[in-house]
Motif scaffolding. Sequence first.
Motif, PDB file in Angstrom:
ATOM      1  N   UNK A 177      20.659 -21.530   3.267  1.00  0.00           N
ATOM      2  CA  UNK A 177      21.488 -21.106   2.148  1.00  0.00           C
ATOM      3  C   UNK A 177      20.816 -21.264   0.795  1.00  0.00           C
ATOM      4  N   UNK A 178      19.506 -21.430   0.800  1.00  0.00           N
ATOM      5  CA  UNK A 178      18.736 -21.562  -0.451  1.00  0.00           C
ATOM      6  C   UNK A 178      17.475 -20.711  -0.350  1.00  0.00           C
ATOM      7  N   UNK A 179      17.002 -20.238  -1.506  1.00  0.00           N
ATOM      8  CA  UNK A 179      15.765 -19.452  -1.503  1.00  0.00           C
ATOM      9  C   UNK A 179      14.582 -20.231  -2.066  1.00  0.00           C
ATOM     10  N   UNK A 180      14.838 -21.401  -2.624  1.00  0.00           N
ATOM     11  CA  UNK A 180      13.770 -22.180  -3.252  1.00  0.00           C
ATOM     12  C   UNK A 180      13.018 -23.018  -2.216  1.00  0.00           C
ATOM     13  N   UNK A 181      11.784 -23.311  -2.535  1.00  0.00           N
ATOM     14  CA  UNK A 181      10.969 -24.204  -1.711  1.00  0.00           C
ATOM     15  C   UNK A 181      10.622 -25.426  -2.543  1.00  0.00           C
ATOM     16  N   UNK A 182      10.366 -26.554  -1.893  1.00  0.00           N
ATOM     17  CA  UNK A 182      10.322 -26.722  -0.448  1.00  0.00           C
ATOM     18  C   UNK A 182      11.724 -26.847   0.143  1.00  0.00           C
ATOM     19  N   UNK A 183      11.799 -26.565   1.431  1.00  0.00           N
ATOM     20  CA  UNK A 183      12.967 -26.889   2.233  1.00  0.00           C
ATOM     21  C   UNK A 183      12.433 -27.742   3.378  1.00  0.00           C
ATOM     22  N   UNK A 184      12.978 -28.913   3.522  1.00  0.00           N
ATOM     23  CA  UNK A 184      12.410 -29.929   4.401  1.00  0.00           C
ATOM     24  C   UNK A 184      13.405 -30.267   5.514  1.00  0.00           C
ATOM     25  N   UNK A 185      12.872 -30.360   6.718  1.00  0.00           N
ATOM     26  CA  UNK A 185      13.643 -30.762   7.893  1.00  0.00           C
ATOM     27  C   UNK A 185      12.955 -31.966   8.521  1.00  0.00           C
ATOM     28  N   UNK A 186      13.746 -32.924   8.970  1.00  0.00           N
ATOM     29  CA  UNK A 186      13.222 -34.068   9.723  1.00  0.00           C
ATOM     30  C   UNK A 186      13.999 -34.119  11.031  1.00  0.00           C
ATOM     31  N   UNK A 187      13.265 -33.971  12.126  1.00  0.00           N
ATOM     32  CA  UNK A 187      13.877 -33.910  13.468  1.00  0.00           C
ATOM     33  C   UNK A 187      15.035 -32.924  13.499  1.00  0.00           C
ATOM     34  N   UNK A 188      14.829 -31.763  12.887  1.00  0.00           N
ATOM     35  CA  UNK A 188      15.824 -30.698  12.905  1.00  0.00           C
ATOM     36  C   UNK A 188      16.940 -30.834  11.892  1.00  0.00           C
ATOM     37  N   UNK A 189      17.019 -31.959  11.208  1.00  0.00           N
ATOM     38  CA  UNK A 189      18.057 -32.176  10.188  1.00  0.00           C
ATOM     39  C   UNK A 189      17.561 -31.662   8.848  1.00  0.00           C
ATOM     40  N   UNK A 190      18.329 -30.777   8.227  1.00  0.00           N
ATOM     41  CA  UNK A 190      17.939 -30.249   6.918  1.00  0.00           C
ATOM     42  C   UNK A 190      18.141 -31.318   5.857  1.00  0.00           C
ATOM     43  N   UNK A 191      17.052 -31.696   5.211  1.00  0.00           N
ATOM     44  CA  UNK A 191      17.087 -32.708   4.148  1.00  0.00           C
ATOM     45  C   UNK A 191      17.366 -32.047   2.815  1.00  0.00           C
ATOM     46  N   UNK A 192      16.800 -30.869   2.604  1.00  0.00           N
ATOM     47  CA  UNK A 192      16.935 -30.160   1.338  1.00  0.00           C
ATOM     48  C   UNK A 192      15.579 -29.976   0.695  1.00  0.00           C
ATOM     49  N   UNK A 193      15.570 -30.000  -0.627  1.00  0.00           N
ATOM     50  CA  UNK A 193      14.343 -29.799  -1.374  1.00  0.00           C
ATOM     51  C   UNK A 193      13.692 -31.108  -1.792  1.00  0.00           C
TER      52      UNK A 193
END
Length: 87
Positions: free
Chosen positions: A50-66
């Motif tokens: 739901x965001x277009x900005x980077x970075x987008x970070x996942x840890x073990x499949x969990x979306x952390x965000x930017x």
Amino acid sequence: MAHVKIYSSDYCPYCHRAKALLRARGVTEWEEINVDGRPDVRQAMARLVGRTSVPQIFIDGQHIGGCDDLHALDARGGLEPLLRGQG
């Protein structure tokens, strides 16, 4: 160590800052998906988070965000347990 995935851009200072924090917390490798010149990949990322900005970070499949979200998680003491797979 947890699986870390980062959607990023070579030209993004926030991406570099997020990766520096991960390195400081002992992460030596991650799956990196570069969105530079790849609008289809950026669109897929946007549909996923739901965001277009980077970075987008996942840890073990969990979306952390930017980057700011990653730093806030670290400040609350939540990053290292996630990286150890205790999240």
